[in-house]
Design a protein around this motif. Structure first.
Motif, PDB file in Angstrom:
ATOM      1  N   PHE A  65     -20.160 -24.874 -28.757  1.00  0.00           N
ATOM      2  CA  PHE A  65     -19.476 -24.422 -27.659  1.00  0.00           C
ATOM      3  C   PHE A  65     -17.192 -24.632 -28.137  1.00  0.00           C
ATOM      4  CE2 PHE A  65     -23.263 -24.860 -25.729  1.00  0.00           C
ATOM      5  CZ  PHE A  65     -23.897 -23.674 -25.156  1.00  0.00           C
ATOM      6  N   ARG A  66     -17.367 -24.736 -29.147  1.00  0.00           N
ATOM      7  CA  ARG A  66     -15.209 -25.807 -29.566  1.00  0.00           C
ATOM      8  C   ARG A  66     -14.830 -24.231 -29.418  1.00  0.00           C
ATOM      9  NH1 ARG A  66     -18.975 -23.783 -34.030  1.00  0.00           N
ATOM     10  NH2 ARG A  66     -17.929 -21.700 -35.543  1.00  0.00           N
ATOM     11  N   ASP A  67     -15.163 -23.138 -29.434  1.00  0.00           N
ATOM     12  CA  ASP A  67     -14.175 -22.175 -29.116  1.00  0.00           C
ATOM     13  C   ASP A  67     -13.575 -21.756 -27.513  1.00  0.00           C
ATOM     14  OD1 ASP A  67     -13.727 -21.215 -31.574  1.00  0.00           O
ATOM     15  OD2 ASP A  67     -14.877 -20.230 -31.965  1.00  0.00           O
ATOM     16  N   GLU A  68     -14.907 -22.429 -26.287  1.00  0.00           N
ATOM     17  CA  GLU A  68     -14.517 -22.536 -24.772  1.00  0.00           C
ATOM     18  C   GLU A  68     -13.536 -23.500 -24.428  1.00  0.00           C
ATOM     19  OE1 GLU A  68     -15.346 -19.329 -23.583  1.00  0.00           O
ATOM     20  OE2 GLU A  68     -16.086 -19.075 -24.821  1.00  0.00           O
ATOM     21  N   PRO A  69     -12.747 -23.729 -24.087  1.00  0.00           N
ATOM     22  CA  PRO A  69     -11.787 -25.121 -24.237  1.00  0.00           C
ATOM     23  C   PRO A  69     -12.628 -25.800 -23.206  1.00  0.00           C
ATOM     24  CG  PRO A  69     -10.503 -22.838 -23.771  1.00  0.00           C
ATOM     25  CD  PRO A  69     -11.568 -22.934 -24.528  1.00  0.00           C
ATOM     26  N   LEU A  70     -12.875 -25.385 -21.354  1.00  0.00           N
ATOM     27  CA  LEU A  70     -12.949 -25.415 -20.842  1.00  0.00           C
ATOM     28  C   LEU A  70     -15.027 -26.738 -20.750  1.00  0.00           C
ATOM     29  CD1 LEU A  70     -13.014 -26.974 -17.620  1.00  0.00           C
ATOM     30  CD2 LEU A  70     -14.786 -24.236 -17.326  1.00  0.00           C
ATOM     31  N   ALA A  71     -15.693 -25.854 -22.014  1.00  0.00           N
ATOM     32  CA  ALA A  71     -16.525 -26.562 -22.337  1.00  0.00           C
ATOM     33  C   ALA A  71     -16.335 -27.710 -23.349  1.00  0.00           C
ATOM     34  CB  ALA A  71     -17.723 -25.899 -22.595  1.00  0.00           C
ATOM     35  N   GLN A 114      -7.221 -26.480 -26.475  1.00  0.00           N
ATOM     36  CA  GLN A 114      -6.693 -26.167 -25.062  1.00  0.00           C
ATOM     37  C   GLN A 114      -5.908 -24.562 -25.785  1.00  0.00           C
ATOM     38  OE1 GLN A 114      -4.186 -28.608 -23.276  1.00  0.00           O
ATOM     39  NE2 GLN A 114      -3.415 -27.037 -21.673  1.00  0.00           N
ATOM     40  N   THR A 157      -7.181 -21.405 -29.208  1.00  0.00           N
ATOM     41  CA  THR A 157      -7.789 -20.055 -29.059  1.00  0.00           C
ATOM     42  C   THR A 157      -7.112 -19.272 -27.835  1.00  0.00           C
ATOM     43  OG1 THR A 157      -8.454 -21.343 -26.589  1.00  0.00           O
ATOM     44  CG2 THR A 157      -9.744 -20.788 -28.918  1.00  0.00           C
ATOM     45  N   ASN A 164     -11.434 -17.931 -11.284  1.00  0.00           N
ATOM     46  CA  ASN A 164     -12.124 -16.567 -11.719  1.00  0.00           C
ATOM     47  C   ASN A 164     -11.805 -15.814 -11.183  1.00  0.00           C
ATOM     48  OD1 ASN A 164     -13.513 -17.089 -14.558  1.00  0.00           O
ATOM     49  ND2 ASN A 164     -15.466 -17.521 -13.073  1.00  0.00           N
ATOM     50  N   TYR A 193      -8.531 -29.089 -17.216  1.00  0.00           N
ATOM     51  CA  TYR A 193      -8.411 -30.012 -17.821  1.00  0.00           C
ATOM     52  C   TYR A 193      -8.009 -31.424 -17.757  1.00  0.00           C
ATOM     53  CZ  TYR A 193      -8.816 -25.131 -20.035  1.00  0.00           C
ATOM     54  OH  TYR A 193      -8.787 -24.287 -20.728  1.00  0.00           O
TER      55      TYR A 193
END
Length: 266
Positions: free
Chosen positions: A21-27, A92, A95, A225, A240
């Motif tokens: 999940f490297r492209d999902e900052p929260l993950a 962070q 992306t 959201n 974060y």
């Protein structure tokens, strides 16, 4: 040892999830936070021996026998926390949907970390030099200067929302002007000392920090959201910073809860 076996078993899984999940900052932040928690869990007992050897120890007043335990273990958790927040910077901002790199948001993030580093230094200095209260009241204000400067340059909004029952007399908002920055500086003094004053009670200091952070995380998750990008950004910014904080604090709480095996600080 339980903490070592669990850390060895969980770390490869978390690293795999981090890559997945490297492209999902929260993950990514969640995975880094959990790795930071495991690192703190393992490092605290290891560092305790070294800290006691150099004299960073004291009697635990919460126990009748008053055993001598290592102090300043919060320094270990704080160091791991800062490393985790540094490592999260590429995830962070890589992306970002901006065509131009968001230097303003990077500045906000780095100013927050700079203020946190200043407070970590104050905490460690207090344990080593046993600072007097007049310095404890002054230094948090100085540590808040990076955040205040970046806020002044980037936003400069100094009005506060008025409670509903006062709006017939004061309106919906009141502009405090320069007093707004005084208020923020004083709030830094209050928050740090309100936590620090309970340092001698096993688990209470770090425990209340965890509860406060979890309450803010719950609000962030409920509003992340919202559909408003600017509004979502502020809640993500909060997450974060708070996710790794809760993770390392829970690891510290494990060693500091009564009957404490390690002491948070004086």
């Amino acid at each position: 040892m339980l903490h070592k076996r669990v850390s060895l078993a969980a770390s490869p899984v978390l690293l795999a999830l981090l890559w997945q999940f490297r492209d999902e900052p929260l993950a990514v932040c969640t995975c880094i936070s959990m790795l930071a928690g495991l690192a703190t869990w393992c490092l605290v007992p290891t560092a305790a021996t070294t800290f006691k050897r150099v004299g960073l120890s004291g009697a635990d007043m919460s126990k009748p026998a008053r055993p001598v335990l290592a102090e300043s273990m919060g320094m270990v958790a704080a160091t791991v926390y800062l490393v985790a927040t540094f490592l999260f910077i590429p995830a962070q901002f890589r992306t970002s949907s901006h065509y131009v790199f968001p230097f303003d948001r990077l500045g906000e993030y780095l100013s927050a970390l700079l203020s946190l580093q200043s407070m970590v230094f104050l905490g460690f200095a207090d344990d080593v030099f046993d600072l007097r209260w007049r310095f404890k009241l002054l230094l948090p204000t100085i540590a808040s200067i990076p955040v205040l400067i970046v806020y002044y340059v980037g936003y400069g909004v100094t009005h506060v929302v008025v409670p509903v029952f006062l709006r017939p007399w004061l309106g919906n908002a009141v502009d405090l002007g320069v007093l707004y920055y005084v208020y923020i500086g004083l709030m830094a003094v209050f928050c740090t000392n309100a936590i620090n004053i309970l340092a001698g009670i096993n688990g209470v200091e770090v425990g209340q920090s965890i509860i406060i952070a979890l309450s803010i995380i719950a609000k962030d998750l409920a509003n992340v959201n919202s559909g408003n990008p600017a509004y979502e950004y502020h809640h993500l910014f909060s997450l974060y910073l708070l996710l790794p904080f809760v993770s390392v604090s829970c690891a510290l709480y494990y060693w500091n809860v009564y009957p404490a095996k390690r002491v948070r600080g004086r």
